[in-house]
Scaffold this motif. Structure first.
Motif, short mmCIF file in Angstrom:
data_model
loop_
_atom_site.label_atom_id
_atom_site.label_comp_id
_atom_site.label_asym_id
_atom_site.label_seq_id
_atom_site.Cartn_x
_atom_site.Cartn_y
_atom_site.Cartn_z
N HIS A 9 0.84 -1.21 0.00
CA HIS A 9 0.00 0.00 0.00
C HIS A 9 0.87 1.26 0.00
O HIS A 9 0.55 2.24 -0.66
N GLN A 10 1.98 1.23 0.71
CA GLN A 10 2.91 2.37 0.74
C GLN A 10 3.47 2.67 -0.64
O GLN A 10 3.88 3.78 -0.92
N HIS A 11 3.49 1.66 -1.51
CA HIS A 11 4.00 1.82 -2.87
C HIS A 11 2.87 1.98 -3.89
O HIS A 11 3.08 1.82 -5.09
N GLY A 12 1.67 2.25 -3.39
CA GLY A 12 0.54 2.51 -4.27
C GLY A 12 -0.17 1.29 -4.81
O GLY A 12 -0.93 1.39 -5.76
N VAL A 13 0.08 0.12 -4.21
CA VAL A 13 -0.58 -1.11 -4.65
C VAL A 13 -1.67 -1.47 -3.65
O VAL A 13 -1.38 -1.74 -2.48
N ASP A 14 -2.93 -1.44 -4.07
CA ASP A 14 -4.05 -1.76 -3.19
C ASP A 14 -4.45 -3.21 -3.39
O ASP A 14 -5.13 -3.55 -4.34
N VAL A 15 -3.99 -4.07 -2.50
CA VAL A 15 -4.30 -5.49 -2.62
C VAL A 15 -5.68 -5.82 -2.09
O VAL A 15 -6.22 -6.87 -2.39
N THR A 16 -6.27 -4.93 -1.31
CA THR A 16 -7.60 -5.22 -0.78
C THR A 16 -8.65 -5.12 -1.87
O THR A 16 -9.63 -5.86 -1.86
N ALA A 17 -8.48 -4.23 -2.83
CA ALA A 17 -9.46 -4.09 -3.92
C ALA A 17 -9.53 -5.35 -4.75
O ALA A 17 -10.60 -5.78 -5.15
N ALA A 18 -8.40 -5.98 -4.98
CA ALA A 18 -8.37 -7.20 -5.79
C ALA A 18 -9.02 -8.37 -5.07
O ALA A 18 -9.52 -9.29 -5.69
N ALA A 19 -9.04 -8.32 -3.75
CA ALA A 19 -9.58 -9.43 -2.97
C ALA A 19 -11.08 -9.30 -2.70
O ALA A 19 -11.68 -10.20 -2.14
N ARG A 20 -11.68 -8.19 -3.07
CA ARG A 20 -13.11 -8.00 -2.81
C ARG A 20 -13.95 -8.99 -3.61
O ARG A 20 -13.62 -9.34 -4.73
#
Length: 69
Positions: free
Chosen positions: A47-58
């Motif tokens: 997330h600190q590097h601008g990658v939102d992994v939570t959106a992909a897991a929804r």
């Protein structure tokens, strides 16, 4: 990090890592994705590097109601 090291850490074949990288595997197993996230430093680091992994897991919208029931 080399394909060999990633494969060794995840317990998968190097060819699986190559297929993921090339996009040939578009929907990897949840456990593989979770291990890749952890290997990359975890969701907070990504997330600190601008990658939102939570959106992909929804869940898809049609399943959200089922999961919350």
């Amino acid at each position: 990090m080399s394909h060999y090291r990633i494969a060794s850490e995840l317990g998968v074949s190097q060819s699986a890592i190559c297929r993921l990288e090339s996009g040939d595997i578009t929907e990897p197993k949840y456990s593989t994705g979770a291990m890749l996230i952890q290997l990359a430093g975890g969701a907070d680091v990504l997330h600190q590097h601008g990658v939102d992994v939570t959106a992909a897991a929804r869940l898809p919208a049609k399943l959200e109601g089922v999961a919350n029931a």
